[in-house]
Motif scaffolding. Sequence first.
Motif, PDB file in Angstrom:
ATOM      1  N   MET A 283      51.233  45.588  41.820  1.00 22.12           N
ATOM      2  CA  MET A 283      52.400  44.755  42.107  1.00 22.12           C
ATOM      3  C   MET A 283      53.491  44.976  41.068  1.00 22.12           C
ATOM      4  SD  MET A 283      53.730  42.611  44.181  1.00 22.12           S
ATOM      5  CE  MET A 283      54.874  41.230  44.338  1.00 22.12           C
ATOM      6  N   LEU A 284      53.127  44.997  39.796  1.00 21.49           N
ATOM      7  CA  LEU A 284      54.138  45.180  38.755  1.00 21.49           C
ATOM      8  C   LEU A 284      54.766  46.566  38.822  1.00 21.49           C
ATOM      9  CD1 LEU A 284      52.515  43.375  35.696  1.00 21.49           C
ATOM     10  CD2 LEU A 284      54.451  42.615  37.086  1.00 21.49           C
ATOM     11  N   ARG A 285      53.968  47.600  39.107  1.00 19.83           N
ATOM     12  CA  ARG A 285      54.534  48.946  39.259  1.00 19.83           C
ATOM     13  C   ARG A 285      55.544  48.987  40.392  1.00 19.83           C
ATOM     14  NH1 ARG A 285      49.339  50.621  38.525  1.00 19.83           N
ATOM     15  NH2 ARG A 285      49.059  51.137  40.714  1.00 19.83           N
ATOM     16  N   THR A 286      55.185  48.343  41.511  1.00 19.09           N
ATOM     17  CA  THR A 286      56.084  48.356  42.660  1.00 19.09           C
ATOM     18  C   THR A 286      57.383  47.619  42.349  1.00 19.09           C
ATOM     19  OG1 THR A 286      54.166  48.427  44.144  1.00 19.09           O
ATOM     20  CG2 THR A 286      56.290  47.838  45.120  1.00 19.09           C
ATOM     21  N   LEU A 287      57.278  46.474  41.688  1.00 16.73           N
ATOM     22  CA  LEU A 287      58.478  45.732  41.309  1.00 16.73           C
ATOM     23  C   LEU A 287      59.366  46.553  40.380  1.00 16.73           C
ATOM     24  CD1 LEU A 287      57.026  42.155  40.689  1.00 16.73           C
ATOM     25  CD2 LEU A 287      58.538  42.855  42.560  1.00 16.73           C
ATOM     26  N   ALA A 288      58.743  47.193  39.387  1.00 19.10           N
ATOM     27  CA  ALA A 288      59.524  47.969  38.421  1.00 19.10           C
ATOM     28  C   ALA A 288      60.206  49.157  39.088  1.00 19.10           C
ATOM     29  CB  ALA A 288      58.621  48.435  37.287  1.00 19.10           C
ATOM     30  N   LEU A 312      42.309  34.058  41.625  1.00 18.93           N
ATOM     31  CA  LEU A 312      41.073  34.769  41.380  1.00 18.93           C
ATOM     32  C   LEU A 312      40.707  35.712  42.513  1.00 18.93           C
ATOM     33  CD1 LEU A 312      38.858  32.005  39.747  1.00 18.93           C
ATOM     34  CD2 LEU A 312      40.034  33.892  38.633  1.00 18.93           C
ATOM     35  N   HIS A 313      41.353  35.521  43.680  1.00 24.02           N
ATOM     36  CA  HIS A 313      41.052  36.413  44.802  1.00 24.02           C
ATOM     37  C   HIS A 313      41.733  37.759  44.649  1.00 24.02           C
ATOM     38  CE1 HIS A 313      39.639  37.409  48.753  1.00 24.02           C
ATOM     39  NE2 HIS A 313      40.850  37.545  49.240  1.00 24.02           N
ATOM     40  N   PHE A 314      42.771  37.830  43.802  1.00 28.15           N
ATOM     41  CA  PHE A 314      43.482  39.084  43.628  1.00 28.15           C
ATOM     42  C   PHE A 314      42.541  40.165  43.106  1.00 28.15           C
ATOM     43  CE2 PHE A 314      48.030  39.089  44.189  1.00 28.15           C
ATOM     44  CZ  PHE A 314      48.292  37.757  44.404  1.00 28.15           C
ATOM     45  N   GLY A 315      42.594  41.332  43.709  1.00 26.94           N
ATOM     46  CA  GLY A 315      41.824  42.469  43.223  1.00 26.94           C
ATOM     47  C   GLY A 315      40.341  42.365  43.470  1.00 26.94           C
ATOM     48  N   LEU A 316      39.891  41.372  44.216  1.00 27.55           N
ATOM     49  CA  LEU A 316      38.466  41.157  44.406  1.00 27.55           C
ATOM     50  C   LEU A 316      37.785  42.377  45.004  1.00 27.55           C
ATOM     51  CD1 LEU A 316      36.277  38.962  44.161  1.00 27.55           C
ATOM     52  CD2 LEU A 316      36.812  38.273  46.501  1.00 27.55           C
ATOM     53  N   HIS A 317      38.448  42.989  46.000  1.00 24.04           N
ATOM     54  CA  HIS A 317      37.838  44.123  46.688  1.00 24.04           C
ATOM     55  C   HIS A 317      37.830  45.377  45.820  1.00 24.04           C
ATOM     56  CE1 HIS A 317      37.887  41.671  50.295  1.00 24.04           C
ATOM     57  NE2 HIS A 317      39.157  41.407  50.054  1.00 24.04           N
ATOM     58  N   ALA A 318      38.671  45.389  44.792  1.00 19.22           N
ATOM     59  CA  ALA A 318      38.712  46.544  43.900  1.00 19.22           C
ATOM     60  C   ALA A 318      37.788  46.375  42.699  1.00 19.22           C
ATOM     61  CB  ALA A 318      40.148  46.760  43.406  1.00 19.22           C
ATOM     62  N   GLY A 319      36.995  45.298  42.706  1.00 16.24           N
ATOM     63  CA  GLY A 319      36.059  45.078  41.616  1.00 16.24           C
ATOM     64  C   GLY A 319      36.648  44.312  40.456  1.00 16.24           C
ATOM     65  N   LEU A 320      37.889  43.829  40.585  1.00 14.74           N
ATOM     66  CA  LEU A 320      38.525  43.056  39.526  1.00 14.74           C
ATOM     67  C   LEU A 320      38.383  41.581  39.847  1.00 14.74           C
ATOM     68  CD1 LEU A 320      41.790  45.154  39.169  1.00 14.74           C
ATOM     69  CD2 LEU A 320      39.755  45.290  37.745  1.00 14.74           C
ATOM     70  N   ARG A 321      38.048  40.778  38.835  1.00 16.30           N
ATOM     71  CA  ARG A 321      37.786  39.373  39.078  1.00 16.30           C
ATOM     72  C   ARG A 321      38.846  38.462  38.466  1.00 16.30           C
ATOM     73  NH1 ARG A 321      33.877  38.887  43.059  1.00 16.30           N
ATOM     74  NH2 ARG A 321      32.589  40.741  42.904  1.00 16.30           N
ATOM     75  N   VAL A 322      39.892  39.033  37.925  1.00 16.78           N
ATOM     76  CA  VAL A 322      40.882  38.233  37.226  1.00 16.78           C
ATOM     77  C   VAL A 322      42.204  38.280  37.987  1.00 16.78           C
ATOM     78  CG1 VAL A 322      42.124  37.909  35.064  1.00 16.78           C
ATOM     79  CG2 VAL A 322      39.753  38.709  35.026  1.00 16.78           C
ATOM     80  N   GLY A 323      42.800  37.113  38.215  1.00 15.53           N
ATOM     81  CA  GLY A 323      44.106  37.058  38.847  1.00 15.53           C
ATOM     82  C   GLY A 323      45.202  37.167  37.811  1.00 15.53           C
ATOM     83  N   TRP A 324      46.420  36.785  38.195  1.00 16.74           N
ATOM     84  CA  TRP A 324      47.504  36.788  37.232  1.00 16.74           C
ATOM     85  C   TRP A 324      48.428  35.636  37.526  1.00 16.74           C
ATOM     86  CZ3 TRP A 324      47.781  40.385  41.249  1.00 16.74           C
ATOM     87  CH2 TRP A 324      48.956  40.405  41.993  1.00 16.74           C
ATOM     88  N   HIS A 325      49.191  35.262  36.546  1.00 14.13           N
ATOM     89  CA  HIS A 325      50.123  34.154  36.684  1.00 14.13           C
ATOM     90  C   HIS A 325      51.428  34.668  37.266  1.00 14.13           C
ATOM     91  CE1 HIS A 325      52.567  30.657  35.706  1.00 14.13           C
ATOM     92  NE2 HIS A 325      51.441  30.009  35.477  1.00 14.13           N
ATOM     93  N   TYR A 326      52.067  33.841  38.091  1.00 12.86           N
ATOM     94  CA  TYR A 326      53.311  34.289  38.708  1.00 12.86           C
ATOM     95  C   TYR A 326      54.389  34.625  37.683  1.00 12.86           C
ATOM     96  CZ  TYR A 326      54.858  29.380  38.180  1.00 12.86           C
ATOM     97  OH  TYR A 326      55.187  28.142  37.688  1.00 12.86           O
ATOM     98  N   ALA A 327      54.326  34.040  36.496  1.00 10.93           N
ATOM     99  CA  ALA A 327      55.324  34.371  35.474  1.00 10.93           C
ATOM    100  C   ALA A 327      55.288  35.846  35.103  1.00 10.93           C
ATOM    101  CB  ALA A 327      55.107  33.508  34.226  1.00 10.93           C
ATOM    102  N   ASP A 328      54.124  36.499  35.287  1.00 14.42           N
ATOM    103  CA  ASP A 328      54.026  37.935  35.009  1.00 14.42           C
ATOM    104  C   ASP A 328      54.994  38.747  35.855  1.00 14.42           C
ATOM    105  OD1 ASP A 328      51.979  37.211  33.348  1.00 14.42           O
ATOM    106  OD2 ASP A 328      50.378  38.103  34.542  1.00 14.42           O
ATOM    107  N   LEU A 329      55.353  38.221  37.036  1.00 17.00           N
ATOM    108  CA  LEU A 329      56.243  38.960  37.929  1.00 17.00           C
ATOM    109  C   LEU A 329      57.603  39.216  37.290  1.00 17.00           C
ATOM    110  CD1 LEU A 329      55.417  37.028  41.236  1.00 17.00           C
ATOM    111  CD2 LEU A 329      54.540  39.272  40.561  1.00 17.00           C
ATOM    112  N   LEU A 330      58.005  38.348  36.379  1.00 13.72           N
ATOM    113  CA  LEU A 330      59.273  38.559  35.679  1.00 13.72           C
ATOM    114  C   LEU A 330      59.251  39.845  34.866  1.00 13.72           C
ATOM    115  CD1 LEU A 330      59.909  34.891  34.518  1.00 13.72           C
ATOM    116  CD2 LEU A 330      61.247  36.153  36.223  1.00 13.72           C
TER     117      LEU A 330
END
Length: 414
Positions: A283-288, A312-330
């Motif tokens: 997501m961050l790569r695409t935004l940038a 916590l659902h983010f990245g679940l299928h890719a084996g990642l168990r950690v989500g991110w805060h919307y503030a990261d989108l900035l």
Amino acid sequence: MATFFRDALSATAAELANAGAEPISRDAACRLLQADDVLPALLSAAQLARARFKPGIITYSRKVFLPLTNLCRDYCGYCTFRRDPGQPGAHTMSPDEVMEVVRAGERMGCTEALFSLGDKPELLFPEMRDTLRRFGYKSTLHYLEAMCEKVLRESSLLPHPNPGLMSAEWLERLSRVAPSVGLMLETTSARLLAKGGAHDNAPDKEPAKRLRVIEDAGRRKIPFTTGILIGIGETPEERVDALVAIRELHEKYGHIQEVIVQNFRAKSGTPMAQWPEPDRGEMLRTLAVARLLLPQMNIQAPPNLSDPSVGLHFGLHAGLRVGWHYADLLDGGINDWGGVSPLTPDFINPERPWPHLDELRRQTEAKGFELRQRLPVYPEFTRKFAEQAAAHSALLAERLSAAADAAGYARRAA
């Protein structure tokens, strides 16, 4: 290879620091979108571009969400909004229901009435034709037009309709009762219309038809919102192609006020329920990359689709168990949060609650930005459109003038 990307980013950053910097090329965007090991440098370049062209302020629109009808003739593989007649939750709002929500939103300081609806459901469902006859309208677009005008006449809110595909005539008609119109491009990949694709059995998602609507709006100088939906089966190159198509239309007509970069969220009960979701890095790569392709444009990402309470659902299928805060989108270079409602849910993603506006302000300020409320038409388009509206709709021009401050933002409450 990593050294090449870092050098390319350094050159891009230097160019963007100068007046008149050019957007990056399609080829550079495709390479950068797939370069995992240069994310920090890529984000730095995107932030520099934002600081150059969109400094200091992050905007949002305080809105009410009006699902005018969730009947739809398209069957997208990821959608839980649409219904067939008789399905649980199938509903078309009455005029009284529309105004009840609008008046409640008005009391809460909202300035936008966002109309979302299925695409021409009366062409498929006789039940919708019966409902429209009962309300006294020939089509869903006629009903939408009347409700936009009703909102203008009976409230201080400004309508923003998202009706799907429409003709040039209907763009013209809606522009007389709304200061801006929206249609998500989503993708330029016609592959996704094939059997098993995200847009299988969704004829209104044909990219050429959606690009035609955006171009028709440009010819009429209508402030327009569009964007891409990432993670629905498109390749990185196709993702870039969609952004480039938006850029080319804006360069030609100057009317695209906002580009949304929205991340796919898997929903139970849909054909794509087990589909992998974009992770934080993607997501961050695409935004940038979007910021570097479109350095002077308004770029938005919805905060509720990466809310920490459901992240916590983010990245679940890719084996990642950690989500991110919307503030990261900035960090990806956005300058707008889109519409956020203190009253109504996101009916397209009802499982993803909006952040509280006080919390949104705190998170935005913690990143060093001022949060400002805008109207459904962006500040830099407000004066231009007001002059245009005055020639076609005295009512719309009057409402827009009353809602906007001298800089084109939403007028602050006394």
